[in-house]
Motif scaffolding. Structure first.
Motif, mmCIF file in Angstrom:
data_model
loop_
_atom_site.group_PDB
_atom_site.id
_atom_site.type_symbol
_atom_site.label_atom_id
_atom_site.label_comp_id
_atom_site.label_asym_id
_atom_site.label_seq_id
_atom_site.Cartn_x
_atom_site.Cartn_y
_atom_site.Cartn_z
ATOM 1 N N GLY A 259 -0.458 3.531 5.164
ATOM 2 C CA GLY A 259 -0.604 2.090 5.053
ATOM 3 C C GLY A 259 0.429 1.520 4.102
ATOM 4 O O GLY A 259 1.319 2.232 3.620
ATOM 5 N N THR A 260 0.290 0.235 3.835
ATOM 6 C CA THR A 260 1.222 -0.461 2.943
ATOM 7 C C THR A 260 0.457 -1.108 1.795
ATOM 8 O O THR A 260 -0.782 -1.130 1.775
ATOM 9 N N GLN A 261 1.180 -1.643 0.840
ATOM 10 C CA GLN A 261 0.548 -2.337 -0.276
ATOM 11 C C GLN A 261 -0.289 -3.515 0.234
ATOM 12 O O GLN A 261 -1.372 -3.790 -0.275
ATOM 13 N N GLN A 262 0.206 -4.184 1.255
ATOM 14 C CA GLN A 262 -0.508 -5.329 1.814
ATOM 15 C C GLN A 262 -1.653 -4.899 2.729
ATOM 16 O O GLN A 262 -2.678 -5.584 2.824
ATOM 17 N N SER A 263 -1.498 -3.762 3.388
ATOM 18 C CA SER A 263 -2.521 -3.264 4.307
ATOM 19 C C SER A 263 -2.690 -1.762 4.113
ATOM 20 O O SER A 263 -2.224 -0.945 4.922
ATOM 21 N N PRO A 264 -3.339 -1.358 3.002
ATOM 22 C CA PRO A 264 -3.455 0.070 2.691
ATOM 23 C C PRO A 264 -4.348 0.804 3.688
ATOM 24 O O PRO A 264 -5.251 0.211 4.288
#
Length: 548
Positions: A62-67
């Protein structure tokens, strides 16, 4: 033990960001650990009964915005129910169970990282999940300073079905078949080796452990690991709780019998072409397969000597010292032991269908090759009669012989093979034995008191309550008897042939015993000669099998 959770984000560098949880004891200002549940270690296979796929190098959670959401648990492979340990709930099942639960100490990791403790759940290889184990208090209260990794894997017929038809199907895509559950575990180990540094773990200090069928899995994982070049080795040390290897797993010809029984139970003609048989099997819902599997004579789906994960010479390497020699070369230490009353829980897992010796024989053949069963029965029941200390065949006599075959006798035989083999290789300096005769009060809610210290009743000891509560006295006794030394073992505080972590045993017959009064005694093994004798007789029976 009541705990609370709050969201915790973890940046895993090139693997992206995941959201787990920080676990804290309710009402306390301190934290136990960080928890990440359902962390994917592999991609599912493209078809049922194919190998799971390694995560590609480009895979991210995932990402920082969408873990990636990793605050629940691993997927639950379809499985039969058993007591409170495994409720049968098809709504909770998924054949995509290739995830692990990761427990991480709070605070800054040591320079080389925390040691890593991989734990493989048990369940006769037929059921189970890492979601039933809780390492929170172990890390936060008992100072077990290690990253704990608990993988899920395929069980029962999803993980251990074998047949000629499946083998031909797998060969068509360049794979082997059978022992898929073991291949899943190996993928989880390889994922751990490659990725655990992202959680603060030390990839060069991995202890592989397991309970019951998980301990049997540890043996097979260790055997596989010892065959790999040093550059591909993963296992630094191992723990086998309440199980042992018994005999060379069934041959492909023997497991074909089970496959044919399953087809017949499902109404699939044996005369169909292989690809049509598999197409029908793959089209069926999981519950239909499981329900049919329960009805056949060979209803336990066990490992197969597939010449891929399990070599035909595996037990020969125990006999001739090859296995022990490789352990010594790598200095792989092994902790192993048993509970005093293993038999009571064993007695209630698929007991014989009738109160007769013949029914006991039929039931054992579901687990072991027929020649092994016919060699074992006279050793336990020499006159073919119900022993005077047994009230019946269906529970009492059955529980005793099953526990002996799964744990007591075979573990002693395994130790004998590592120390007194024909090759003259003595690996006793690597072995640390235990016996548990102590029961925590919290187990009274889960298992009858009259079962005593039975199989799995020591979960709260090894996992510091395992989500429940140990009394202050139990904590003191358990830390001194088990957890303190185990923690030092996992830390790697020993050198070859030395005991620097406080276990206190030496030689093949010395056992560290956790007594009912909470004390620890180093004792001789009263069951040693009996166990070794049974092991030798079963090895003779196995070596007399016709060459296929």
């Amino acid at each position: 033990m009541e705990t609370s959770r709050r969201s915790y984000l973890k940046d895993l560098a090139h693997r992206g960001v995941i959201q787990g949880a920080t676990i804290s004891p309710t009402g306390e200002n301190s934290d136990f650990c960080h928890y990440f549940g359902g962390v994917r270690y592999a991609l599912p296979p493209l078809q049922r009964w194919r190998r799971a796929r390694r995560l590609p190098s480009t895979f991210t959670y995932g990402t920082q915005q969408s873990p990636g959401q990793c605050d629940s648990g691993a997927g639950l492979c379809p499985q039969p129910g058993f007591l409170q340990l495994s409720p049968e709930n098809p709504d909770a099942w998924t054949e995509d169970c290739f995830q692990c639960n990761v427990w991480v100490p709070t605070g800054e990791a040591p320079k080389d990282g925390w040691p890593v403790f991989v734990f493989i759940h048990g369940g006769w290889l037929q059921f189970g999940s890492p979601n039933g184990f809780n390492a929170g208090a172990l890390l936060g209260e008992a100072d077990f300073n290690a990253v704990v990794v608990m993988p899920a894997y395929r069980v029962n017929l999803f993980g251990f079905l074998y047949s000629t038809e499946l083998a031909e199907d797998a060969a068509s895509v360049g794979e082997t078949v059978g022992n898929h559950g073991f291949w899943d575990q190996r993928l989880a180990l390889e994922w751990t080796k490659e990725n655990i540094h992202l959680f603060g773990g030390n990839p060069d200090n991995i202890t592989i452990s397991g309970y019951s069928a998980g301990a049997n899995s540890v043996f097979h994982q260790l055997a596989y690991d010892l065959r790999q070049p040093d550059s591909h080795a993963i296992v630094r040390q191992a723990c086998m709780f309440s199980n042992s290897p018994a005999v060379q797993p069934k041959s492909p010809a023997e497991t074909q019998i089970q496959f044919n029984q399953l087809l017949t139970a499902l109404g699939i003609p044996l005369t169909l072409p292989g690809n049509e048989k598999l197409a029908r099997l793959r089209s069926l819902p999981a519950k239909a397969l499981l329900d049919a599997g329960k009805t056949i004579d060979v209803h336990q789906f066990r490992p197969t000597t597939d010449s891929g994960f399990i070599l035909p010479t595996l037990f020969e390497s125990l006999d001739n010292g090859g296995f022990a020699r490789r352990m010594l070369a790598r200095n792989v230490r092994l902790m192993l032991g048993e509970c005093r009353d293993e038999r009571y829980l064993y007695a209630v897992w698929f007991p014989p269908k009738a109160n007769t010796l013949s029914a006991v024989r039929t039931r054992l053949i579901a687990d072991y090759p027929e020649r092994i069963v016919d060699a074992a029965l006279p050793l336990h029941f020499p006159n073919g009669q119900l022993p005077s200390d047994c009230k019946d065949w269906v529970s009492d006599a059955w529980g005793k012989i099953y526990a002996d075959m799964q744990v007591h006798h075979m573990q002693r035989g395994f130790i004998h093979a590592l120390t007194s083999n024909t090759g003259g290789v003595d690996a006793s300096s690597l072995l640390y034995r235990y016996r548990i005769e102590y029961r925590a009060k919290c187990m009274d809610k889960a298992m009858p008191i009259e079962w005593g210290v039975t199989h799995s009743s020591d979960y709260p000891l090894w996992f510091w309550g395992n989500g429940d509560v140990l009394t202050p006295t139990e904590k003191k006794n358990t830390y001194e008897a088990l957890i303190g030394p185990l923690s030092r073992f996992v830390q790697g505080q020993t050198a070859a042939g030395q005991d620097k972590f406080g276990w206190g045993t030496s030689g093949q017959e010395n056992v560290r015993t956790f007594k009912p009064d909470g004390t620890v005694k180093i004792e001789g093994d009263a069951m040693w000669n009996e166990g070794v004798n049974v092991w030798k007789k079963l090895r003779q029976a196995d070596m007399s099998k016709p060459k296929l």
